[in-house]
Structures are given as C-alpha cells and as structure tokens.
Design an enzyme around this catalytic site. Structure first.
Site, short mmCIF file in Angstrom:
data_model
loop_
_atom_site.label_atom_id
_atom_site.label_comp_id
_atom_site.label_asym_id
_atom_site.label_seq_id
_atom_site.Cartn_x
_atom_site.Cartn_y
_atom_site.Cartn_z
N ASN A 18 -11.07 -3.14 -5.15
CA ASN A 18 -10.30 -2.19 -5.97
C ASN A 18 -10.98 -1.87 -7.31
O ASN A 18 -10.58 -0.93 -8.00
CB ASN A 18 -8.87 -2.68 -6.21
CG ASN A 18 -7.98 -2.60 -4.98
OD1 ASN A 18 -7.03 -3.38 -4.83
ND2 ASN A 18 -8.26 -1.66 -4.07
N ASP A 33 0.82 -1.21 0.00
CA ASP A 33 0.00 0.00 0.00
C ASP A 33 0.86 1.26 0.00
O ASP A 33 1.95 1.28 0.56
CB ASP A 33 -0.90 -0.02 1.25
CG ASP A 33 -1.97 1.04 1.20
OD1 ASP A 33 -2.28 1.53 0.10
OD2 ASP A 33 -2.48 1.40 2.27
C1 FPP Z 1 -5.29 -2.58 0.12
O1 FPP Z 1 -5.60 -1.31 0.31
C2 FPP Z 1 -4.13 -2.61 -0.75
C3 FPP Z 1 -4.08 -3.36 -1.84
C4 FPP Z 1 -5.17 -4.26 -2.26
C5 FPP Z 1 -2.83 -3.34 -2.60
C6 FPP Z 1 -3.02 -2.90 -3.99
C7 FPP Z 1 -1.68 -3.00 -4.63
C8 FPP Z 1 -1.39 -2.48 -5.77
C9 FPP Z 1 -2.42 -1.74 -6.51
C10 FPP Z 1 -0.02 -2.56 -6.35
C11 FPP Z 1 0.26 -3.86 -6.96
C12 FPP Z 1 1.69 -3.97 -7.08
C13 FPP Z 1 2.36 -5.00 -7.67
C14 FPP Z 1 3.82 -4.97 -7.68
C15 FPP Z 1 1.67 -6.14 -8.33
P1 FPP Z 1 -6.85 -0.65 -0.36
O2 FPP Z 1 -6.39 0.66 -0.86
O3 FPP Z 1 -7.49 -1.58 -1.32
O4 FPP Z 1 -7.80 -0.55 0.91
P2 FPP Z 1 -8.18 0.72 1.76
O5 FPP Z 1 -9.09 1.50 0.89
O6 FPP Z 1 -8.82 0.15 2.99
O7 FPP Z 1 -6.88 1.44 2.07
#
Ligand code: FPP
Length: 244
Positions: free
Chosen positions: A70, A22
């Site tokens: 996401n 993150d």
């Molecule tokens: C969760 O926070 C974080 C993720 C699901 C990580 C997402 C990662 C990437 C987009 C980068 C991928 C990188 C590589 C190298 C493959 P969130 O933002 O979904 O949740 P939140 O809104 O609760 O903070």
C-alpha cells in the site's frame, strides 16, 4: 446494535476469520467523495464486525489495515492511512478493552510510522490479558514479507547453532511468524467484488474457505458476516483427505 447471529453448531463456527477491508476508496469515489471518506466509514464497520464475531463466538479475527504494497498509493493517501490507523487505535482501544478484546499487531516494523507502532503497542499492552476474542490488526503486513522476516530470524538461529537445519518443521517455521499463536485461517473473507488474496496471510490460509462478497466495505454489515459464516458452515472441508 441488536445482533441476531445465526444458529450454527459451534463446531462449524470459524476459529479464525481473515478480513480484507476492501472497497473504501471505490465507495467514496462512487459518491463523488475523497477516497479517505470511505476509509473513515470503515472504522465503524470494523467495530461492528468485532461485535458480530463476539456474538457468534469467533475467537480470532485478522483485519488487513495496511499492506506492505500500500506504500505504492499516493503520498496523500499513505499519509492519511498512517494517521488514520494511529487514530483508530487511540480512539477504539478502550472500547475494545471493555469488550474483552485482545488486540495484537502483525506487520513489519521498518518504514511504519513510529506513532502507529506506539499506538499498536499501547493497545497490545492494555488488552494483553483479555480473552473474549483476539483482533489482529495487520498493519504494514505482507505475507511474503512475513515469510522473509521469519526466514531471516530462523537463519540467525541456524547460524548461531540454536537450530539444526534438519530439525526445521512446519511448526518451527510457524513459530517465527509475527503471531506464532495465530490459528490457521478457516474463513477468508473479502467484500468489494475483488476475488484475490492480495498477499494476506498466505501461510495461514492454505486450507481457508474463500468467501467473496460484492458489498464494498463501508456498506458491509453484521448480517453480511453472518451470511459468510453460514456459507462457510455449509462447505465440505477435507484438508486433502477424503470425506468420512
Ligand atoms: C488489500 O487490497 C486491502 C487492504 C490491504 C485493506 C486496506 C484497508 C484500508 C486502507 C482501510 C483500513 C481501515 C481501517 C478501519 C483501519 P489492496 O488494495 O491492497 O490490494 P489489490 O491492489 O490487490 O486490490
């Protein structure tokens, strides 16, 4: 990169680290760059984390690469992240294979781009006999979605008479999850300053030690991972019992 892992008794090395990658978007925005530039930086960081896990003897790493939530991001970012996940796998699969890393995918199939699934499955197939460590790419993964998907398959087996409701145990339910071999998470690591789990591996993390760090993922280094493992090794884990 020369790595200097801390000298920790193997008993206190986590067997499974869950990593929330993150802070990429914020890292880029702070520099006046597009959010996607931050994600691009994350690719090399993830590879460094894999090397650091190998150096410490951590056998299982789960990386949160795209969550079932996401899809709420802008269409542009979603499109970028789909293509990016696909390309990271295509670019890195051979190197991961040469390091002896077994790559697995945990996540939900519907909605995920077919080209991403193809790359995930190609990486799984290429690396299936590797034993140095396992890297679980969690793509279109959500903890609640995983439990719903497991429950659906379990209910089918009950309906067809393969399984008696009274015989269902925690182990039974665990065997319906995306990766039934996945050990419980010992260390749940989230850089970026946010202190929440965001639907990542809830079933497997019930007794995980949480370590939150302030670094944004593109600035994350092997030393940050070593620091997190040292902190983990100092924790007093009781699993509901009392200290011996
Ligand atoms: C969760 O926070 C974080 C993720 C699901 C990580 C997402 C990662 C990437 C987009 C980068 C991928 C990188 C590589 C190298 C493959 P969130 O933002 O979904 O949740 P939140 O809104 O609760 O903070």
């Amino acid at each position: 990169m020369k790595l200097n892992p801390p000298n920790i008794d193997p008993e206190f090395i986590p067997k499974h680290i869950a990593l929330v990658m993150d802070g990429n978007g914020r890292w880029a925005q702070e520099r006046g760059l597009k959010r996607t530039e931050g994600h691009k930086r994350g690719e090399a960081v993830l590879l460094d984390v894999v090397d650091a896990c190998i150096a410490m003897g951590v056998p299982y790493l789960s990386a949160y690469a795209f969550s079932t939530e996401n899809w709420r991001r802008s269409a542009d970012e979603v499109r970028f992240l789909m293509g990016f996940n696909r390309d990271v796998l295509a670019r890195q699969r051979q190197e991961l294979h040469e390091k002896g890393v077994r790559v697995k995918w945990a996540g939900r199939r519907p909605r995920l781009w077919r080209s991403v699934i193809r790359e995930l499955e190609a990486a799984e197939e290429l690396t299936k006999d590797n034993t140095t460590m396992t890297l679980v790419m969690c793509v279109n993964y959500g903890g609640r979605a995983e439990l719903v998907d497991a429950t659906r398959r379990l209910a089918e087996d009950v309906k067809s008479g393969k399984l008696a409701p009274g015989a269902i145990t925690e182990k039974t339910l665990g065997s319906y999850l995306y990766d039934p071999e996945m050990p419980d998470v010992d260390l749940f690591l989230r850089p970026s300053g946010e202190k929440r789990t965001s639907n990542f591996l809830p079933w497997q993390s019930v007794y995980a030690e949480m370590v939150y760090q302030d670094k944004l993922f593109p600035d994350f280094t092997p030393q940050d991972l070593f620091d997190a493992v040292e902190e983990y090794a100092r924790r007093d884990r009781r699993f509901g019992g009392v200290k011996k």
